[in-house]
Design a protein around this motif. Sequence first.
Motif, PDB file in Angstrom:
ATOM      1  N   PHE A 169       0.766  -1.589   0.142  1.00  0.00           N
ATOM      2  CA  PHE A 169      -0.274  -0.173  -0.099  1.00  0.00           C
ATOM      3  C   PHE A 169       0.845   1.232   0.267  1.00  0.00           C
ATOM      4  N   ILE A 170       0.557   2.134  -1.136  1.00  0.00           N
ATOM      5  CA  ILE A 170       1.306   3.491  -1.504  1.00  0.00           C
ATOM      6  C   ILE A 170       0.753   4.557  -0.563  1.00  0.00           C
ATOM      7  N   ALA A 171       1.502   5.381   0.037  1.00  0.00           N
ATOM      8  CA  ALA A 171       0.532   6.922   0.192  1.00  0.00           C
ATOM      9  C   ALA A 171       1.464   7.724  -0.492  1.00  0.00           C
ATOM     10  N   ARG A 172       0.738   8.482  -1.013  1.00  0.00           N
ATOM     11  CA  ARG A 172       0.485   9.783  -1.352  1.00  0.00           C
ATOM     12  C   ARG A 172       0.240  10.451  -1.439  1.00  0.00           C
ATOM     13  N   TRP A 173       1.246  12.429  -1.266  1.00  0.00           N
ATOM     14  CA  TRP A 173       0.092  13.588  -0.990  1.00  0.00           C
ATOM     15  C   TRP A 173       1.086  14.403  -1.152  1.00  0.00           C
ATOM     16  N   LYS A 174       0.135  15.318  -1.975  1.00  0.00           N
ATOM     17  CA  LYS A 174       0.988  16.414  -2.977  1.00  0.00           C
ATOM     18  C   LYS A 174       1.796  15.903  -4.286  1.00  0.00           C
ATOM     19  N   GLY A 175       1.127  14.459  -4.427  1.00  0.00           N
ATOM     20  CA  GLY A 175       1.620  14.303  -5.295  1.00  0.00           C
ATOM     21  C   GLY A 175       2.827  13.856  -5.499  1.00  0.00           C
ATOM     22  N   LYS A 176       3.083  13.305  -4.076  1.00  0.00           N
ATOM     23  CA  LYS A 176       4.602  12.913  -3.557  1.00  0.00           C
ATOM     24  C   LYS A 176       4.209  11.161  -3.378  1.00  0.00           C
ATOM     25  N   ILE A 177       5.042  10.236  -3.060  1.00  0.00           N
ATOM     26  CA  ILE A 177       5.145   9.489  -2.923  1.00  0.00           C
ATOM     27  C   ILE A 177       5.939   9.746  -1.624  1.00  0.00           C
ATOM     28  N   VAL A 178       5.121   8.960  -0.347  1.00  0.00           N
ATOM     29  CA  VAL A 178       5.442   9.465   1.054  1.00  0.00           C
ATOM     30  C   VAL A 178       5.598   8.823   2.317  1.00  0.00           C
ATOM     31  N   GLY A 179       4.912   7.711   1.643  1.00  0.00           N
ATOM     32  CA  GLY A 179       4.556   6.464   3.003  1.00  0.00           C
ATOM     33  C   GLY A 179       4.385   4.789   2.286  1.00  0.00           C
ATOM     34  N   HIS A 180       4.135   3.581   2.726  1.00  0.00           N
ATOM     35  CA  HIS A 180       4.385   2.788   2.677  1.00  0.00           C
ATOM     36  C   HIS A 180       3.817   1.509   3.565  1.00  0.00           C
ATOM     37  N   SER A 181       3.498   0.038   3.439  1.00  0.00           N
ATOM     38  CA  SER A 181       3.251  -0.477   3.672  1.00  0.00           C
ATOM     39  C   SER A 181       2.430  -2.460   3.357  1.00  0.00           C
ATOM     40  N   VAL A 182       3.607  -2.831   3.672  1.00  0.00           N
ATOM     41  CA  VAL A 182       3.132  -4.686   2.757  1.00  0.00           C
ATOM     42  C   VAL A 182       2.623  -5.140   4.071  1.00  0.00           C
ATOM     43  N   VAL A 183       1.449  -5.904   3.280  1.00  0.00           N
ATOM     44  CA  VAL A 183       0.579  -6.821   4.512  1.00  0.00           C
ATOM     45  C   VAL A 183       1.273  -8.360   3.831  1.00  0.00           C
ATOM     46  N   PHE A 184       1.027  -9.502   4.563  1.00  0.00           N
ATOM     47  CA  PHE A 184       1.576 -10.860   4.197  1.00  0.00           C
ATOM     48  C   PHE A 184       0.736 -11.760   4.516  1.00  0.00           C
ATOM     49  N   LEU A 185      -0.015 -12.660   3.787  1.00  0.00           N
ATOM     50  CA  LEU A 185      -1.152 -13.651   4.774  1.00  0.00           C
ATOM     51  C   LEU A 185      -0.784 -14.789   4.250  1.00  0.00           C
ATOM     52  N   SER A 186      -0.062 -15.302   6.168  1.00  0.00           N
ATOM     53  CA  SER A 186       0.349 -16.778   5.651  1.00  0.00           C
ATOM     54  C   SER A 186      -1.785 -17.811   5.716  1.00  0.00           C
ATOM     55  N   THR A 187      -1.364 -18.992   5.774  1.00  0.00           N
ATOM     56  CA  THR A 187      -2.628 -19.891   5.671  1.00  0.00           C
ATOM     57  C   THR A 187      -2.158 -21.130   7.236  1.00  0.00           C
ATOM     58  N   GLY A 188      -3.051 -21.928   6.857  1.00  0.00           N
ATOM     59  CA  GLY A 188      -3.101 -23.353   8.017  1.00  0.00           C
ATOM     60  C   GLY A 188      -3.908 -22.224   9.461  1.00  0.00           C
ATOM     61  N   PRO A 189      -3.568 -23.173  10.505  1.00  0.00           N
ATOM     62  CA  PRO A 189      -4.576 -23.232  11.948  1.00  0.00           C
ATOM     63  C   PRO A 189      -3.668 -22.021  12.383  1.00  0.00           C
ATOM     64  N   TYR A 190      -2.147 -21.337  12.232  1.00  0.00           N
ATOM     65  CA  TYR A 190      -1.865 -20.278  12.776  1.00  0.00           C
ATOM     66  C   TYR A 190      -2.156 -19.137  11.126  1.00  0.00           C
ATOM     67  N   GLY A 191      -2.822 -19.161  10.830  1.00  0.00           N
ATOM     68  CA  GLY A 191      -2.872 -18.286  10.000  1.00  0.00           C
ATOM     69  C   GLY A 191      -3.590 -16.503   9.855  1.00  0.00           C
ATOM     70  N   ALA A 192      -2.576 -15.828   9.203  1.00  0.00           N
ATOM     71  CA  ALA A 192      -2.838 -14.442  10.207  1.00  0.00           C
ATOM     72  C   ALA A 192      -2.442 -13.256   9.510  1.00  0.00           C
ATOM     73  N   ALA A 193      -2.539 -12.196   9.360  1.00  0.00           N
ATOM     74  CA  ALA A 193      -2.319 -11.355   7.823  1.00  0.00           C
ATOM     75  C   ALA A 193      -0.910 -10.326   8.593  1.00  0.00           C
TER      76      ALA A 193
END
Length: 422
Positions: A169-193
Motif C-alpha cells: 500500500f503506497i501513500a501519496r500526498w501532494k503528488g509525491k510518495i510519502v509512505g508505504h506498508s506491506v501485508v503478507f497473508l499466511s495460511t493454516g492453523p496459525y494463519g494471520a495477516a
Amino acid sequence: MLLQDDAAPRQLEQAAAFNHTTLFGQEAEALGGSVLSRGGLSWTSGTPHSPSMVPFPELQPDDAGRRLDELIAFYLQYPPKGAGCWSLDPASPADLGVRLLARGFQPGWRPRWMGLDLQQVLSDHPAPKGLEIEIDNTLSLDHIKGLPYAQVVMPSPQKAEIPGQWMRFIARWKGKIVGHSVVFLSTGPYGAAGIYHVGVVPRARGLGIGKAVTLAACLYAREKKYRYAVLNSTDIGRHAYERLGFVTVGEGWTWWLVTDRLLAHPPAPREVELAEAVGRGDAAALDRLRSLYGPADLNRPMTNAMTMMQLAVHCRQSAAAEWLIAGGAACSVLDAWDLEWKDRARQLLATDPAAVNQLYGEWNKTLLHFAAERNDEELAQVALSAGPDLQLKDKLYQGTALGWAQHLGHRNIAGMIETHMR
C-alpha cells in the motif's frame, strides 16, 4: 484454515512467528535463494546482496551446538549479506543467545509482538487532506529519499500460496510518495495477516500517514476473511499501532551476524568453548579452563567484536566477570557499572579520570552518552564528577551527550550537563 475464535496471546505470538517464517522463505526465493533445514534449524540461504534469516529455531540442548556449527560452516562457504536469527521468548534452547554470541552473532533488538482482532480495528483517525493510498506491487520505490524499507523486493504472484498473498500500500500526498506498508497473508492453523515494512519519509511523519497505510493493510486482510493481524514493533512505533487497536502479546529476541567479521575471524572451537562457559556462568567449566587462557586470550575480541568481559556483562554473569579479571581481563568503568559494581566503577574513575572519555563500541559513545541514553542520573553524576570532555560526539549521529539528552527528552540529565558547563 486460519487462526480464528478468541486467540490467546501465546497463539498470536506463534502466528507472528509462523508468518515471519513463511515470509522469509518467499522473500529468499524471490531473490534467488532457498530455504534449508537440518535437525530443527531452518534458514534462508541469502545471497551476497541479501541477508540470511534463521527463523525461530527449535533445537535440543544436546544437539544445538552441532547444528549451529553447521550453520556457521554454511555461511563460511556461501557468505550472505549478513544474517539474522529470530526467536520467541523463551528461546529454544534457553541458552540459544549464548551459543549464537559465541559463534559470531551480536546482540540485536527485541521485537515487540503485537496482535489485533480485525473485527475491532479502530479506523477513525485523522489524515492529511488529499492523502491517497493505492495498491501497487510493481512500482520501484528505490528513488524515494528517506523512505524506510524502500528496497523491499515483492515476490511475483507465481510464488504466492494464495491469490493476493502479498500486497503493498503506497501513500501519496501532494503528488509525491510519502509512505508505504506491506501485508503478507499466511495460511493454516496459525494463519494471520502480517504487517511489515511500514515507513514514512521524514518530512511527512507525525501526520497520521503511518497509521493510514497500516489501516489500509488491516482492512484489506479483513476483506480477505482474516480474523487477526500480527506484527513486530519497536518501542517508537508501538503507540501508533496501539491507536489502531493492536495490543502487545509478548517480546522476542534477535541476534545478527556481520559477514565481514565472520570471514575475517571465524570462531575457533576453543573460543566458542570459553565464550559459552562465560556466557552461561559455568563455574566448573571455567575452573577447568583456567590454565588454558592467558590475558591476551581473554582480552582478544571475539568474532562479533565483543570481548569476553563484554559477553559476561551482557549475560549478567558477575562471577564469570570476576574469573576473567583474575585471569588478566580488562574491566572498563561501563563494564563495572553494568554489573552493578558501582563502587568499583567509581574507584576506576578515581584512579584514572581520563577513563571518563573512553569511547565505547562502534558508535564511539562515552560514559555520559550512555547515561543520557538510559536516563541514568546516577551514572551521569558519576561521569560529570570526573570532568568529562562535553564536546565529544558519537560516531553515528555526531551528537554530544547533551544533544542526546535533549533529543530523548531526558530533561534532568540535560540540566545536569548544562549546569556542569557553566
